[in-house]
Design a protein around this motif. Structure first.
Motif, PDB file in Angstrom:
ATOM      1  N   GLY A 126       0.819  -1.218   0.000  1.00  0.00           N
ATOM      2  CA  GLY A 126       0.000   0.000   0.000  1.00  0.00           C
ATOM      3  C   GLY A 126       0.847   1.259   0.000  1.00  0.00           C
ATOM      4  O   GLY A 126       0.608   2.193  -0.785  1.00  0.00           O
ATOM      5  N   PHE A 127       1.846   1.311   0.883  1.00  0.00           N
ATOM      6  CA  PHE A 127       2.716   2.488   0.933  1.00  0.00           C
ATOM      7  C   PHE A 127       3.586   2.577  -0.318  1.00  0.00           C
ATOM      8  O   PHE A 127       3.878   3.677  -0.796  1.00  0.00           O
ATOM      9  CB  PHE A 127       3.573   2.461   2.196  1.00  0.00           C
ATOM     10  N   ALA A 128       4.009   1.425  -0.845  1.00  0.00           N
ATOM     11  CA  ALA A 128       4.792   1.432  -2.079  1.00  0.00           C
ATOM     12  C   ALA A 128       3.974   2.018  -3.229  1.00  0.00           C
ATOM     13  O   ALA A 128       4.504   2.754  -4.080  1.00  0.00           O
ATOM     14  CB  ALA A 128       5.264   0.022  -2.427  1.00  0.00           C
ATOM     15  N   TYR A 129       2.696   1.709  -3.261  1.00  0.00           N
ATOM     16  CA  TYR A 129       1.809   2.266  -4.295  1.00  0.00           C
ATOM     17  C   TYR A 129       1.755   3.788  -4.187  1.00  0.00           C
ATOM     18  O   TYR A 129       1.865   4.508  -5.189  1.00  0.00           O
ATOM     19  CB  TYR A 129       0.411   1.671  -4.157  1.00  0.00           C
ATOM     20  N   GLU A 130       1.576   4.285  -2.948  1.00  0.00           N
ATOM     21  CA  GLU A 130       1.482   5.728  -2.740  1.00  0.00           C
ATOM     22  C   GLU A 130       2.787   6.425  -3.113  1.00  0.00           C
ATOM     23  O   GLU A 130       2.785   7.483  -3.742  1.00  0.00           O
ATOM     24  CB  GLU A 130       1.135   6.020  -1.276  1.00  0.00           C
ATOM     25  N   VAL A 131       3.903   5.826  -2.707  1.00  0.00           N
ATOM     26  CA  VAL A 131       5.205   6.427  -3.000  1.00  0.00           C
ATOM     27  C   VAL A 131       5.492   6.389  -4.503  1.00  0.00           C
ATOM     28  O   VAL A 131       6.041   7.342  -5.068  1.00  0.00           O
ATOM     29  CB  VAL A 131       6.310   5.693  -2.208  1.00  0.00           C
ATOM     30  N   PHE A 132       5.113   5.298  -5.158  1.00  0.00           N
ATOM     31  CA  PHE A 132       5.294   5.193  -6.605  1.00  0.00           C
ATOM     32  C   PHE A 132       4.441   6.233  -7.326  1.00  0.00           C
ATOM     33  O   PHE A 132       4.914   6.886  -8.268  1.00  0.00           O
ATOM     34  CB  PHE A 132       4.910   3.793  -7.072  1.00  0.00           C
ATOM     35  N   ALA A 133       3.215   6.403  -6.883  1.00  0.00           N
ATOM     36  CA  ALA A 133       2.325   7.383  -7.500  1.00  0.00           C
ATOM     37  C   ALA A 133       2.845   8.807  -7.317  1.00  0.00           C
ATOM     38  O   ALA A 133       2.640   9.671  -8.177  1.00  0.00           O
ATOM     39  CB  ALA A 133       0.920   7.263  -6.911  1.00  0.00           C
ATOM     40  N   ALA A 134       3.535   9.038  -6.189  1.00  0.00           N
ATOM     41  CA  ALA A 134       4.089  10.369  -5.920  1.00  0.00           C
ATOM     42  C   ALA A 134       5.423  10.591  -6.630  1.00  0.00           C
ATOM     43  O   ALA A 134       5.969  11.703  -6.605  1.00  0.00           O
ATOM     44  CB  ALA A 134       4.259  10.570  -4.418  1.00  0.00           C
ATOM     45  N   GLY A 135       5.967   9.532  -7.235  1.00  0.00           N
ATOM     46  CA  GLY A 135       7.223   9.660  -7.965  1.00  0.00           C
ATOM     47  C   GLY A 135       8.475   9.617  -7.104  1.00  0.00           C
ATOM     48  O   GLY A 135       9.536  10.063  -7.525  1.00  0.00           O
ATOM     49  N   HIS A 136       8.356   9.039  -5.895  1.00  0.00           N
ATOM     50  CA  HIS A 136       9.489   9.008  -4.974  1.00  0.00           C
ATOM     51  C   HIS A 136      10.027   7.605  -4.727  1.00  0.00           C
ATOM     52  O   HIS A 136      10.818   7.401  -3.811  1.00  0.00           O
ATOM     53  CB  HIS A 136       9.074   9.613  -3.618  1.00  0.00           C
ATOM     54  N   ILE A 137       9.627   6.641  -5.519  1.00  0.00           N
ATOM     55  CA  ILE A 137       9.956   5.253  -5.211  1.00  0.00           C
ATOM     56  C   ILE A 137      11.465   5.000  -5.219  1.00  0.00           C
ATOM     57  O   ILE A 137      11.977   4.186  -4.427  1.00  0.00           O
ATOM     58  CB  ILE A 137       9.252   4.286  -6.199  1.00  0.00           C
ATOM     59  N   LEU A 138      12.232   5.680  -6.059  1.00  0.00           N
ATOM     60  CA  LEU A 138      13.666   5.434  -6.124  1.00  0.00           C
ATOM     61  C   LEU A 138      14.386   5.885  -4.860  1.00  0.00           C
ATOM     62  O   LEU A 138      15.513   5.454  -4.599  1.00  0.00           O
ATOM     63  CB  LEU A 138      14.265   6.135  -7.348  1.00  0.00           C
ATOM     64  N   LEU A 139      13.735   6.734  -4.066  1.00  0.00           N
ATOM     65  CA  LEU A 139      14.369   7.211  -2.847  1.00  0.00           C
ATOM     66  C   LEU A 139      14.505   6.128  -1.791  1.00  0.00           C
ATOM     67  O   LEU A 139      15.297   6.285  -0.854  1.00  0.00           O
ATOM     68  CB  LEU A 139      13.567   8.387  -2.264  1.00  0.00           C
ATOM     69  N   ILE A 140      13.746   5.044  -1.922  1.00  0.00           N
ATOM     70  CA  ILE A 140      13.858   4.006  -0.894  1.00  0.00           C
ATOM     71  C   ILE A 140      14.945   2.980  -1.220  1.00  0.00           C
ATOM     72  O   ILE A 140      15.251   2.136  -0.380  1.00  0.00           O
ATOM     73  CB  ILE A 140      12.514   3.283  -0.663  1.00  0.00           C
TER      74      ILE A 140
END
Length: 277
Positions: A126-140
């Motif tokens: 769920g949080f990965a979806y939100e972060v991906f949608a916000a365009g920040h997934i590479l930060l993790i």
């Protein structure tokens, strides 16, 4: 050569990556725990490649998040998730410390392990979806390295709850290294200080070099997001220290896996919260 052997031992133990199998001995095990964060590089690289593919194909965020939740388990072979499940089972029993330690050693999977395993994966996806949608997934991606450096530092610094087992073999600074191997008493303290120093240096590298790939990656993209993610990871380590001592009298391989999973989830939540600021 011995450092390379230590790297191979760390990869063969903490990942599913096929590497040559070595006979463990005092010399090649000495710094194996220091290469634990190298597995995080593999996890971060796998997520990065998946994110690139997702963006190139325009796949849905749901599919991306579902696979993103599975990737660390596939890379590591599930060794840390196993520790998380065993620890949750023990905590859910509300038994004595000795009984909890016995439950963690039990090979059978309890109902609470299944329940909270599902809760973890759903929350992570769920949080990965939100972060991906916000365009920040590479930060993790760097968080996989930081979580392992923090886990190794806790394992070396905190007492071992069982005084035996694989984690003790990798981290013991006392006379017994594990598997029948011993260190001289004079060198035991020096050995532990070296491990602490190296793992501390790895955290510094993670936060300043891969934090220059996370300060030129995390902070450069968004100071709030990168800073919040790192803060959540460190706070989870401080909380884990108190928790492990209170519940088990120290750390075990299972509690280390439990912490690593929660640290990565906390870091992901930190990215999400940072993105809201």
């Amino acid at each position: 050569m011995r450092l390379f052997e230590s790297l191979l031992i760390a990869l063969s133990t903490y990942s599913a990556v096929p590497v040559p199998q070595l006979d463990w001995n005092e010399k090649n095990m000495r710094y194996a725990i220091c290469f634990f964060p190298a597995v995080g590089v593999l996890c971060g690289a796998a997520l990065w490649l998946w994110a690139v593919l997702a963006q190139a194909t325009g796949m849905s965020g749901v599919l991306f998040a579902a696979i993103a939740a599975c990737l660390p388990i596939l890379v590591t072979g599930g060794i840390h998730m196993d520790g998380y499940l065993d620890t949750v089972d023990a905590l859910s029993s509300h038994q004595t410390r000795e009984k909890k330690l016995a439950i963690m050693k039990d090979a059978n999977c309890g109902a609470f392990a299944v329940i909270y395993g599902g809760v973890y994966l759903l929350a992570y996806a769920g949080f990965a979806y939100e972060v991906f949608a916000a365009g920040h997934i590479l930060l993790i991606c760097p968080l996989f390295v930081l979580s392992r450096a923090l886990s190794g530092l806790c394992a070396v610094n905190l007492p071992n709850a069982r005084k035996s087992g694989m984690l003790c073999a990798f981290t013991s600074g006392g006379q017994r290294v594990g598997f029948g191997l011993r260190l001289h008493p004079e060198s035991a303290g020096l050995q532990q200080r070296r491990l602490v120093g190296i793992l501390t240096a790895e955290i510094a590298v993670e936060r300043h070099a891969v934090g220059l790939a996370a300060a030129a990656g995390m902070v450069w993209m968004s100071p709030a997001v990168g800073g919040m993610a790192a803060a959540f990871a460190v706070l989870s380590a401080l909380k884990y220290r108190r928790f492990a001592l209170a519940q088990f009298g120290g750390v075990t391989g299972d509690t280390s896996g439990f912490f690593l999973q929660l640290c990565e989830l906390c870091g992901l939540i930190g990215v999400w919260i940072g993105g809201l600021l």
